[in-house]
Design an enzyme around this catalytic site. Structure first.
Site, PDB file in Angstrom:
ATOM      1  N   ASP A 164     -10.838   3.585   4.071  1.00 26.23           N
ATOM      2  CA  ASP A 164     -11.205   2.165   4.086  1.00 26.23           C
ATOM      3  C   ASP A 164     -12.728   1.996   4.040  1.00 26.23           C
ATOM      4  O   ASP A 164     -13.217   0.888   3.849  1.00 26.23           O
ATOM      5  CB  ASP A 164     -10.707   1.527   5.388  1.00 26.23           C
ATOM      6  N   GLN A 221      -4.452  -1.055   9.503  1.00 22.25           N
ATOM      7  CA  GLN A 221      -4.490  -2.409   8.951  1.00 22.25           C
ATOM      8  C   GLN A 221      -5.156  -3.365   9.951  1.00 22.25           C
ATOM      9  O   GLN A 221      -4.838  -3.373  11.143  1.00 22.25           O
ATOM     10  CB  GLN A 221      -3.056  -2.876   8.618  1.00 22.25           C
ATOM     11  N   LYS A 229       0.843  -1.203   0.000  1.00 22.78           N
ATOM     12  CA  LYS A 229       0.000   0.000   0.000  1.00 22.78           C
ATOM     13  C   LYS A 229       0.878   1.253   0.000  1.00 22.78           C
ATOM     14  O   LYS A 229       0.610   2.226  -0.711  1.00 22.78           O
ATOM     15  CB  LYS A 229      -0.936  -0.005   1.222  1.00 22.78           C
TER      16      LYS A 229
END
Ligand code: GUN
Length: 284
Positions: free
Chosen positions: A122, A99, A55
């Site tokens: 997200d 994460q 990422k």
């Protein structure tokens, strides 16, 4: 093989090119300031380390600024919530990605709730999820958004189609069901308590597997010519395999994603796209 194999790497490359162009536009309009994405990794899970590294690399490759915070496996919930609050207040940060999964001493919901909805790249806050469930504009989780892009690329139109999603996670199954519904599909969500999974899957014009069960979906579960999207990433003795028995199902399906090289690359591409959207939103 009868199915068209959907090339996620190629579609992701197109998205990244578009994002890189938008980054240059934003920078030109704002004294060279580029969007910033903050990543937070707690602990040292090897798979999560690889995902986050990819990422960050993707962020820099499209010309954005990557800010990373790594916390030890014994980090506490207040520490993480404080870090998120600092990132919320930092004007250089347009998107925040924590994460998952988090170590068990940390309540995932509390951490997600601490993220500024304007930086929720997200799409995991209850605000973002609520907007999506109501079919209103907002930041949408990356993997489901990537699935929708791949369906569009394959010419599999959800409008009026029977769509079956296997899996009901907040990262994939639930938001994907909303996206498909918003695109006028007739949507069924299956899970571990579904009575006859094979029979439900056989109804699908669009079948998405997102459960984390290696090669669960077999050829006789699939309607001929269906579009089959495999979100699974299972590390087995045979290497990385999806939730779909690719070799057998590709004899039946009309289009299918491989693992690796299908949905995986799209997740990062959509994260970059969400970060540019968040940056635009914050600068508007
Ligand atoms: N873990 C696995 N996939 C994801 C994702 O898309 N976002 C976050 N935050 N964690 C993940």
């Amino acid at each position: 093989m009868s199915a068209v194999v959907i090339d996620g790497r190629a579609v992701a490359a197109e998205v990244r090119e578009r994002v890189a162009h938008e980054v240059r536009e934003l920078a030109a309009a704002d004294h060279g300031r580029v969007p910033g994405l903050a990543t937070v990794l707690v602990g040292d899970d090897p798979a999560s380390e690889v995902y986050v590294a990819n990422k960050r690399k993707g962020t820099e490759e499209v010309g954005m600024h990557s800010i990373h915070h790594g916390l030890g496996a014994s980090a506490t919930e207040p520490e993480l919530v404080d870090l998120v609050a600092d990132l919320n207040a930092d004007d250089e940060v347009d998107g925040i990605l924590v994460q998952l999964p988090l170590p068990e001493q940390i309540d995932q919901d509390a951490v997600i709730a601490a993220i500024d909805p304007a930086k929720d790249v997200d799409g995991l806050t209850v605000g973002s999820a609520g907007l999506l469930a109501q079919g209103r504009p907002g930041l949408v989780p990356c993997t489901p958004q990537g699935v929708m892009e791949l369906l569009a690329h394959a010419g599999a139109d959800p409008d009026g189609a029977e769509a079956v999603v296997v899996g009901r996670s907040i990262l994939v199954g639930r938001p994907l069901a909303s996206l498909l519904l918003n695109a006028n599909a007739t949507v069924t969500v299956c899970h571990s308590r579904t009575a006859d999974l094979a029979a439900v899957c056989r109804r699908a014009d669009i079948l998405v597997a997102a459960v984390g069960s290696p090669r669960l979906v077999r050829a006789d579960w699939v309607k001929p010519r269906a579009a089959v999207i495999d979100v699974g990433m299972n590390r087995t003795d045979d290497g990385l395999v999806g939730d779909v028995d690719f070799a057998a199902v590709s004899e039946v399906a009309g289009a299918i994603t491989p693992v690796p090289g299908g949905v995986g690359p799209m997740t990062i591409a959509m994260l970059l796209q969400n970060t540019v959207r968040a940056a635009r939103g914050r600068r508007a």
